[in-house]
Every structure is written in structure tokens, then in C-alpha cells.
Scaffold this motif. Sequence first.
Motif, PDB file in Angstrom:
ATOM      1  N   HIS A 442       0.838  -1.206   0.000  1.00  0.00           N
ATOM      2  CA  HIS A 442       0.000   0.000   0.000  1.00  0.00           C
ATOM      3  C   HIS A 442       0.870   1.251   0.000  1.00  0.00           C
ATOM      4  O   HIS A 442       0.624   2.197  -0.766  1.00  0.00           O
ATOM      5  CB  HIS A 442      -0.911  -0.011   1.228  1.00  0.00           C
ATOM      6  CG  HIS A 442      -1.737   1.227   1.367  1.00  0.00           C
ATOM      7  ND1 HIS A 442      -3.042   1.304   0.934  1.00  0.00           N
ATOM      8  CD2 HIS A 442      -1.440   2.463   1.874  1.00  0.00           C
ATOM      9  CE1 HIS A 442      -3.508   2.528   1.164  1.00  0.00           C
ATOM     10  NE2 HIS A 442      -2.553   3.232   1.741  1.00  0.00           N
ATOM     11  N   ASN A 446       1.123   4.140  -2.865  1.00  0.00           N
ATOM     12  CA  ASN A 446       0.474   5.411  -2.520  1.00  0.00           C
ATOM     13  C   ASN A 446       1.397   6.438  -1.868  1.00  0.00           C
ATOM     14  O   ASN A 446       1.129   7.629  -1.924  1.00  0.00           O
ATOM     15  CB  ASN A 446      -0.692   5.150  -1.562  1.00  0.00           C
ATOM     16  CG  ASN A 446      -1.817   4.373  -2.204  1.00  0.00           C
ATOM     17  OD1 ASN A 446      -2.606   4.924  -2.954  1.00  0.00           O
ATOM     18  ND2 ASN A 446      -1.904   3.087  -1.904  1.00  0.00           N
ATOM     19  N   PRO A 464       0.762  12.350   0.257  1.00  0.00           N
ATOM     20  CA  PRO A 464       1.786  11.471  -0.328  1.00  0.00           C
ATOM     21  C   PRO A 464       3.193  12.019  -0.096  1.00  0.00           C
ATOM     22  O   PRO A 464       3.457  13.200  -0.280  1.00  0.00           O
ATOM     23  CB  PRO A 464       1.436  11.446  -1.818  1.00  0.00           C
ATOM     24  CG  PRO A 464      -0.026  11.747  -1.856  1.00  0.00           C
ATOM     25  CD  PRO A 464      -0.261  12.735  -0.744  1.00  0.00           C
ATOM     26  N   ARG A 470       6.413   6.800  -6.298  1.00  0.00           N
ATOM     27  CA  ARG A 470       5.471   5.681  -6.252  1.00  0.00           C
ATOM     28  C   ARG A 470       5.846   4.628  -7.295  1.00  0.00           C
ATOM     29  O   ARG A 470       6.363   4.958  -8.372  1.00  0.00           O
ATOM     30  CB  ARG A 470       4.057   6.172  -6.562  1.00  0.00           C
ATOM     31  CG  ARG A 470       3.425   7.091  -5.539  1.00  0.00           C
ATOM     32  CD  ARG A 470       2.211   7.744  -6.168  1.00  0.00           C
ATOM     33  NE  ARG A 470       1.360   8.434  -5.216  1.00  0.00           N
ATOM     34  CZ  ARG A 470       0.613   9.492  -5.507  1.00  0.00           C
ATOM     35  NH1 ARG A 470       0.614   9.983  -6.745  1.00  0.00           N
ATOM     36  NH2 ARG A 470      -0.146  10.056  -4.582  1.00  0.00           N
ATOM     37  N   PRO A 515      -6.401   2.319  -5.441  1.00  0.00           N
ATOM     38  CA  PRO A 515      -5.091   2.206  -4.786  1.00  0.00           C
ATOM     39  C   PRO A 515      -5.127   2.539  -3.300  1.00  0.00           C
ATOM     40  O   PRO A 515      -4.434   1.908  -2.493  1.00  0.00           O
ATOM     41  CB  PRO A 515      -4.230   3.195  -5.570  1.00  0.00           C
ATOM     42  CG  PRO A 515      -4.847   3.224  -6.932  1.00  0.00           C
ATOM     43  CD  PRO A 515      -6.326   3.089  -6.701  1.00  0.00           C
ATOM     44  N   ASP A 516      -5.965   3.493  -2.920  1.00  0.00           N
ATOM     45  CA  ASP A 516      -6.019   3.910  -1.521  1.00  0.00           C
ATOM     46  C   ASP A 516      -6.636   2.854  -0.614  1.00  0.00           C
ATOM     47  O   ASP A 516      -6.592   2.978   0.613  1.00  0.00           O
ATOM     48  CB  ASP A 516      -6.815   5.222  -1.412  1.00  0.00           C
ATOM     49  CG  ASP A 516      -6.571   5.932  -0.096  1.00  0.00           C
ATOM     50  OD1 ASP A 516      -5.395   6.021   0.303  1.00  0.00           O
ATOM     51  OD2 ASP A 516      -7.543   6.376   0.530  1.00  0.00           O
TER      52      ASP A 516
END
Length: 535
Positions: A442, A446, A464, A470, A515-516
Motif C-alpha cells: 500500500h 500510494n 503522499p 510511487r 489504490p487507496d
Amino acid sequence: MSSDTLLFRGGRAFTPDGFAEAVLVRDGVIAAVGAEADLVRLSPRAEPVDLDGGLLVPGFTDAHTHPVQAGLERAGCDLSEVYGLDVYLATVADYAAKNPHKAWINGGGWDMSAFPGGLPHRSQLDFLDRPAYLIQRDHHAAWVNGRALELAGITRDTPDPADGRIERDPDGTPSGVLHEGAMDLVGLLTPRPTPGDLVAALLDAQSHLFSLGITGWQDAIVGSYAGSDDQLPAYLAAASSGRLVARVIGALWWDRARGAEQVSDLAERRAAAEGLERFRAGAVKIMQDGIAENFTAAVIEPYCRCGGTGLSYVDPEQLKVYVKELDAQGFQVHFHAIGERAVREALDALTGTDPGNRHHVAHLQIITPRDVPRFAALGVTANLQPLWATHHAQMDELCIPYLGEERSSWQYPFADLVRHGARLAAGSDWPVSSADPLQGMHVAVNRTEPGGSVHASYPTARIPFLPGQRIDLRTVMTAYTAGSAWLNRSPAGAIERGRPADLVVLDRDPFALEPDDIWTTRVRMTFVDGRPVHG
């Protein structure tokens, strides 16, 4: 499971070149990968394992972890699941009350960011009726009380060891924090775990790691360090008795107080594991520096505000000699390097070595742009601990202000390493941080804190951290599977015909999530050689 033939179906399987509909396992080995209808025709009596819409992935390999120490800490005064001075003290008091027979209060897991300037004080533990030795979450410092300092004979006149520092009050009195090599001044006085305690800690850790889908690992320190006992006998006992089921490499500790004469001793220790199916001791761990938060990470330009350039635990010129000899003896060298100078010293020492020995550098908090391409050029694996690459209190309050703007921008450059062709592996450094690979993935995707972490409520945790670094989910999942398995010379690590069936069933498909939300994924089942070990 009652059958030696299993058909994983009802979801997707993560493969090196994409995804597959189903996977057939026979006698502990992946027999076929493809369309479900084809595999049913191939083996109509196979016992089905319903993925229930989840994802089947290879077993994860943690390329840098400390399971025995983690198991001991889980059995002691464990502060790793809580945060803040008040709750730390409440946990310590509760542990002391429940364990009146223990001569010492041993444990760890406290976070530097919970204290002003990152430093607790002896007086906060002086309510105890016995000595206390609590290792910091990063394992680079210990918090002790006045009774422990007294027993160790540590006073204002005690000099700092060459590889550590005694934190002091303004009048020179030891404050109760021991950094790096100074930890041994008290740590070696604590009650020693029995051989049975060490095996029990290892097996407890193995169960925990199985619950997270980890089927193999590299123990990043096998030897006596920071007050801990040598873990090698525990691994030999567990492996020879069949209780060690995971695939494990032990990285033998390089004693920085010694020199090249220890290479022959390391070769003897390696030989002790020969012939064992689940454990080999073919790596050597060299800790080249400390950590940025206490200014022991080796940097090129002085730290802002406080000065100093950190510590190189092994002289860089001697390091080249030692690494050349280890390489000639066929050892894999596993470096700890946090600061940019330590990373450069490690790469300099690895120049000219055999890439076939699969050397790697772990942590890699700071890398200068000129050194990033050297990983691919030298055939050195970048061993990532992704969970650290976020805004959290230690980062924002104890690192960035002291590193400065430019150097802070060089932190955890995962995308740059990928762009320059570096081979990646990944791990956790557990119990320094969570062993959960999905939490690490994760963060890699992210660069924000996963929900539910002890740092998730920090004000900037959702911003971020250096978002240009990333990397995508497939890249980081490959690092945790095929990349780390390759580093360990494990035959597992990918869902391909002929590989051992070290497999993990996830409760959902993280590739189908926003993605979150990757952090919400959990492990339902874990298999080693086609046999369930969790779930």
C-alpha cells in the motif's frame, strides 16, 4: 485439505506475465496454470479451493526481518501495538504487575516520535521496583531506568563506546537512552532466554508470519547483537526437527569489533546448517551505519541544526577487503545502509564482486542520484522496506528538519531505482515495523500511511510522501514474491508450473481496488508445499 491434488478456482491468480483463471496443485507442486475448464479436464477429482473472488498469489518472502527477536518481544513487555508516553507507562505497569516474579522488565517497541526530541528519560521508568530494558522500535536504542544504569555501573564518567552513544542530561548524568553499541552495556546484563525460549519465539513468529502470507524470509541478524543471544542454535533445532516449515536464509552477523579473521568462523557457522531442507546460513549481515533519527546514519554533508555526519561502523577501506573475502568464499553480503554515505560505501565495497552471490543493500533511506544507477550496473539488489516511506512523526519531526531539503528529496527513491533497472526485493524489518506485506505494498503504491496503522492519525499521514517515487502494485508485489525468493535462492516465489505450491489466498483482489484501499486486503489462507499452514 484432505487431498494431495487441489484446484484453486473462483478468482484470479497472480502470474509473472499477467493473471490466470485457475491453478492446479499436485503433491505439493504447481502442476498447471490456466483456464478452469482445462484444469478440471486435466484432473477431474481435484479438491476445489474456492478463492471466492479473491486473488491467489505466491507466498511472500520477507527479505529483511528479525523473527526470533520479534517472538521474544511478543512474549515480553510489548509496546509495538500502542503509542504515546501515557499508554507506554500503563502497559509497562500492567506487565510488571502481572509478572512479579521477573527480575527485569524486558521488552520493546516504543517509538521515538512519542517523546520530545525523540528521547524518553530514565525517570519515567523509575516507578518500577526492578531494572527495565526496553528496546526502541527501530532496535537502535534502548530505554532504561536508573536501577538498570546502576547495575551496569554507567555514570557520568562512563565513556561512549566507539560504536554507540550514551544519552546524557546537561550535567552529564546518563539520561536513560543508550544508542547503538551502548545498548550492550545494559542489554548483556538482562536475563538470558533459554534455548527453549528461543525456539518457542521462532515458532510463534513463524505462525504470525504465516498468518500474513509469508512463507519464507531472510533473518537479517543471526548472531549476538544489542543484548540478544545467537539465534543460530534455535534455527538448527527447529529445522532439524521439522518444526521450521518456512524457507529461511540466515544472515550471519558481522562483528564490527573484529576483522577478516572472522571469515573462517562464519564459514564454520554456515557449514552447521548444511544439509537442512528449510534453513541455510549463506549470507552475512554488515551493518554499516545507524539511523537518521539519532544522527548515526552515515551522511556525506553534516546534519542540519546539530552537525556531525553519523557513523560508519566499518572503516570503508577495510570494508572493501572484508567484502572481497566474503565474496570469494561464496557468501551473499546483506548490508544495512540508511544514510547516503553508507549506501555509497556499500556499493563501493561491492564493486567487482560476483553478481551470482546475489548481494543486496537494505533500507536505502537516502541515495544520492548519482548512486541510484549503480545498483543495476553492479548487479546489486535493492532491498526495500516500503512501509517507512510516508509522512509520520519520525519522518517529519526527526528526519526532514535535520536532513535538509535536497537530501530529504533523495529518500526511498523506489521509482528511480525501477527506472534505472535495479532488481528489487522487499521486506519489513519486523519487529521494527509491521510484518504485513500488504501494508508495505500500500505504501509503495500510494506513499501514504495505511489506514489502521499507529501513524494513520498523524496530521500529514494522508499527504503522499515524494509521490514521484510511487511504484505500481505489480512491481512491488513481484518484489515481495519473485524478487525476494530469488534473493533467497528459493524455488518458490511465482505461480508457474513446476514450482513449489507456496501459495496465499487473499480475501479480495487488490488489483481491482482503488489504490487507496489496498491496505484493506487480508490473508485468508496460506499454503506451503500445498499444505495449509494458516486459515
